[in-house]
Motif scaffolding. Structure first.
Motif, PDB file in Angstrom:
ATOM      1  N   GLU A 145     -58.255 -47.942 -82.558  1.00 24.58           N
ATOM      2  CA  GLU A 145     -57.430 -47.006 -83.268  1.00 24.58           C
ATOM      3  C   GLU A 145     -57.684 -46.199 -83.896  1.00 24.58           C
ATOM      4  O   GLU A 145     -57.259 -45.169 -84.239  1.00 24.58           O
ATOM      5  CB  GLU A 145     -55.683 -47.666 -82.258  1.00 24.58           C
ATOM      6  CG  GLU A 145     -55.568 -48.163 -81.030  1.00 24.58           C
ATOM      7  CD  GLU A 145     -55.810 -49.440 -81.352  1.00 24.58           C
ATOM      8  OE1 GLU A 145     -55.734 -49.540 -79.747  1.00 24.58           O
ATOM      9  OE2 GLU A 145     -56.180 -50.588 -82.215  1.00 24.58           O
ATOM     10  N   SER A 175     -55.312 -48.400 -77.542  1.00 23.57           N
ATOM     11  CA  SER A 175     -53.872 -48.041 -77.415  1.00 23.57           C
ATOM     12  C   SER A 175     -53.740 -46.545 -77.840  1.00 23.57           C
ATOM     13  O   SER A 175     -53.425 -45.938 -78.608  1.00 23.57           O
ATOM     14  CB  SER A 175     -53.234 -49.551 -77.751  1.00 23.57           C
ATOM     15  OG  SER A 175     -51.965 -48.688 -78.059  1.00 23.57           O
ATOM     16  N   PRO A 176     -53.566 -46.013 -76.319  1.00 28.81           N
ATOM     17  CA  PRO A 176     -53.027 -44.028 -77.343  1.00 28.81           C
ATOM     18  C   PRO A 176     -51.809 -44.323 -77.363  1.00 28.81           C
ATOM     19  O   PRO A 176     -51.749 -43.709 -78.552  1.00 28.81           O
ATOM     20  CB  PRO A 176     -53.192 -43.660 -75.132  1.00 28.81           C
ATOM     21  CG  PRO A 176     -54.283 -44.850 -74.387  1.00 28.81           C
ATOM     22  CD  PRO A 176     -53.921 -46.114 -75.375  1.00 28.81           C
ATOM     23  N   GLU A 177     -51.092 -44.838 -77.129  1.00 29.88           N
ATOM     24  CA  GLU A 177     -49.874 -45.479 -78.241  1.00 29.88           C
ATOM     25  C   GLU A 177     -49.005 -46.307 -79.409  1.00 29.88           C
ATOM     26  O   GLU A 177     -48.838 -45.124 -79.709  1.00 29.88           O
ATOM     27  CB  GLU A 177     -48.853 -46.389 -77.164  1.00 29.88           C
ATOM     28  CG  GLU A 177     -48.273 -45.646 -75.824  1.00 29.88           C
ATOM     29  CD  GLU A 177     -49.101 -46.393 -74.587  1.00 29.88           C
ATOM     30  OE1 GLU A 177     -49.176 -45.776 -73.799  1.00 29.88           O
ATOM     31  OE2 GLU A 177     -50.137 -47.169 -74.587  1.00 29.88           O
ATOM     32  N   GLN A 180     -51.758 -42.696 -81.113  1.00 34.67           N
ATOM     33  CA  GLN A 180     -50.229 -41.797 -81.264  1.00 34.67           C
ATOM     34  C   GLN A 180     -48.935 -42.576 -82.234  1.00 34.67           C
ATOM     35  O   GLN A 180     -49.281 -41.517 -83.623  1.00 34.67           O
ATOM     36  CB  GLN A 180     -49.552 -41.526 -79.815  1.00 34.67           C
ATOM     37  CG  GLN A 180     -47.954 -40.219 -80.276  1.00 34.67           C
ATOM     38  CD  GLN A 180     -49.022 -39.203 -80.213  1.00 34.67           C
ATOM     39  OE1 GLN A 180     -50.043 -38.543 -79.307  1.00 34.67           O
ATOM     40  NE2 GLN A 180     -48.103 -37.997 -80.576  1.00 34.67           N
ATOM     41  N   ALA A 195     -54.674 -37.459 -80.938  1.00 37.48           N
ATOM     42  CA  ALA A 195     -53.594 -38.801 -80.185  1.00 37.48           C
ATOM     43  C   ALA A 195     -53.432 -38.298 -79.016  1.00 37.48           C
ATOM     44  O   ALA A 195     -54.155 -38.503 -77.843  1.00 37.48           O
ATOM     45  CB  ALA A 195     -53.002 -38.665 -81.390  1.00 37.48           C
ATOM     46  N   SER A 196     -52.821 -36.559 -78.911  1.00 35.12           N
ATOM     47  CA  SER A 196     -52.627 -36.125 -77.189  1.00 35.12           C
ATOM     48  C   SER A 196     -53.513 -35.790 -76.412  1.00 35.12           C
ATOM     49  O   SER A 196     -53.736 -36.194 -75.055  1.00 35.12           O
ATOM     50  CB  SER A 196     -52.065 -35.154 -78.430  1.00 35.12           C
ATOM     51  OG  SER A 196     -50.730 -34.717 -78.782  1.00 35.12           O
ATOM     52  N   ARG A 199     -54.931 -39.570 -75.087  1.00 35.38           N
ATOM     53  CA  ARG A 199     -53.721 -39.728 -74.120  1.00 35.38           C
ATOM     54  C   ARG A 199     -53.497 -38.785 -73.118  1.00 35.38           C
ATOM     55  O   ARG A 199     -54.198 -39.940 -71.886  1.00 35.38           O
ATOM     56  CB  ARG A 199     -51.548 -39.421 -74.401  1.00 35.38           C
ATOM     57  CG  ARG A 199     -51.383 -40.244 -75.920  1.00 35.38           C
ATOM     58  CD  ARG A 199     -50.070 -39.940 -76.151  1.00 35.38           C
ATOM     59  NE  ARG A 199     -48.689 -39.968 -75.389  1.00 35.38           N
ATOM     60  CZ  ARG A 199     -48.834 -41.161 -75.184  1.00 35.38           C
ATOM     61  NH1 ARG A 199     -48.235 -42.042 -75.609  1.00 35.38           N
ATOM     62  NH2 ARG A 199     -47.883 -40.998 -73.902  1.00 35.38           N
ATOM     63  N   ARG A 200     -54.054 -37.584 -72.845  1.00 37.68           N
ATOM     64  CA  ARG A 200     -54.618 -37.187 -71.627  1.00 37.68           C
ATOM     65  C   ARG A 200     -55.469 -38.128 -71.095  1.00 37.68           C
ATOM     66  O   ARG A 200     -55.698 -37.961 -70.083  1.00 37.68           O
ATOM     67  CB  ARG A 200     -54.610 -35.780 -71.781  1.00 37.68           C
ATOM     68  CG  ARG A 200     -55.605 -34.318 -70.575  1.00 37.68           C
ATOM     69  CD  ARG A 200     -54.131 -34.788 -70.150  1.00 37.68           C
ATOM     70  NE  ARG A 200     -54.260 -33.763 -69.541  1.00 37.68           N
ATOM     71  CZ  ARG A 200     -55.109 -33.397 -67.765  1.00 37.68           C
ATOM     72  NH1 ARG A 200     -54.994 -35.024 -67.294  1.00 37.68           N
ATOM     73  NH2 ARG A 200     -54.867 -32.255 -67.212  1.00 37.68           N
ATOM     74  N   ALA A 202     -56.734 -40.823 -70.903  1.00 36.25           N
ATOM     75  CA  ALA A 202     -55.940 -42.464 -70.498  1.00 36.25           C
ATOM     76  C   ALA A 202     -55.255 -42.169 -69.253  1.00 36.25           C
ATOM     77  O   ALA A 202     -54.848 -42.583 -68.203  1.00 36.25           O
ATOM     78  CB  ALA A 202     -54.774 -42.680 -71.397  1.00 36.25           C
ATOM     79  N   SER A 203     -53.795 -40.785 -69.484  1.00 34.04           N
ATOM     80  CA  SER A 203     -53.702 -40.741 -67.627  1.00 34.04           C
ATOM     81  C   SER A 203     -54.537 -39.965 -66.796  1.00 34.04           C
ATOM     82  O   SER A 203     -54.046 -39.908 -65.746  1.00 34.04           O
ATOM     83  CB  SER A 203     -52.510 -39.632 -68.305  1.00 34.04           C
ATOM     84  OG  SER A 203     -53.284 -38.913 -68.929  1.00 34.04           O
TER      85      SER A 203
END
Length: 212
Positions: A145, A175-177, A180, A195-196, A199-200, A202-203
């Motif tokens: 990360e 870990s995207p969290e 972030q 980071a956003s 997360r995109r 990963a989702s």
């Protein structure tokens, strides 16, 4: 000092410094000149001033590139693409070892490889740890990360979604969290945007790189 004495002292060391040879021994004013002669004759490899490795066939321990990077610039840690590849977060082999730390930016070409060092301010020098490299060697390496955020920080337009997608990240290795949280703690809009995007990725499995 004879070369046979040197071998007895450092044969189990991947790299060694001049001070290591002098520890617990009477002063030897001619030691630096003797080390230079052994370098010239091909028995030693000079990595930087005062840092050496045994040459083949005298070398018993193969120095890991990450350990060499740490020793070239004390206080640095391996990061960026090098640390991401180490964590299997990107598919490519990375031949150059990238590190960050407190010193000036520099590139070092050594007999053991090419090493680049980038400066990061103190507020961004967290998120790395000492890892076991095998063979009783250890080095300070960024968590994946942290390596991703360092890469974004140092890369012009590193928050560009197309550039991030081009890294072909295995998002399951990060870990995207945590990315972030680290980006927010750094108070960097650029890192927060990157980071956003992570997360995109990963989702949405359709966007993320899937390793073969």
């Amino acid at each position: 000092m004879k070369f046979s004495e040197l071998l007895e002292i450092v044969e189990d060391e991947p790299v060694f410094e001049t001070g290591f040879l002098a520890a617990g021994r009477p002063p030897e004013p001619g030691l630096p000149a003797q080390l230079s002669r052994w370098c010239a004759s091909g028995k030693l490899l000079r990595l930087r001033r005062g840092l050496f490795a045994l040459a083949l066939p005298w070398r018993k321990v193969i120095p890991h590139p990450f350990l060499v990077a740490n020793r070239l610039v004390p206080g640095s840690y391996v990061t960026g693409l090098s640390a991401l590849a180490f964590a299997n977060a990107i598919p490519e082999f990375v031949p150059e070892v990238t590190s960050c730390g407190p010193g000036r930016p520099q590139v070092r070409e050594t007999p053991l490889g090419r090493f680049s060092f980038r400066f990061v301010k103190k507020a961004l020098r967290s998120g790395y740890r000492q890892v076991d490299l095998g063979g009783d060697q250890r080095a300070f390496v960024a968590k994946p990360e942290k390596a991703f955020l360092d890469l974004v920080h140092l890369q012009p337009r590193g928050d560009d979604p197309a550039w991030i997608d081009g890294l072909r990240l295995d998002v399951e290795a990060l870990s995207p969290e945590m990315v972030q949280a680290m980006a927010v703690a750094a108070a960097s809009p650029k890192l927060v945007r990157a980071a956003s995007r992570l997360r995109r990725l990963a989702s949405d499995p359709a966007l993320a790189y899937v390793p073969l």
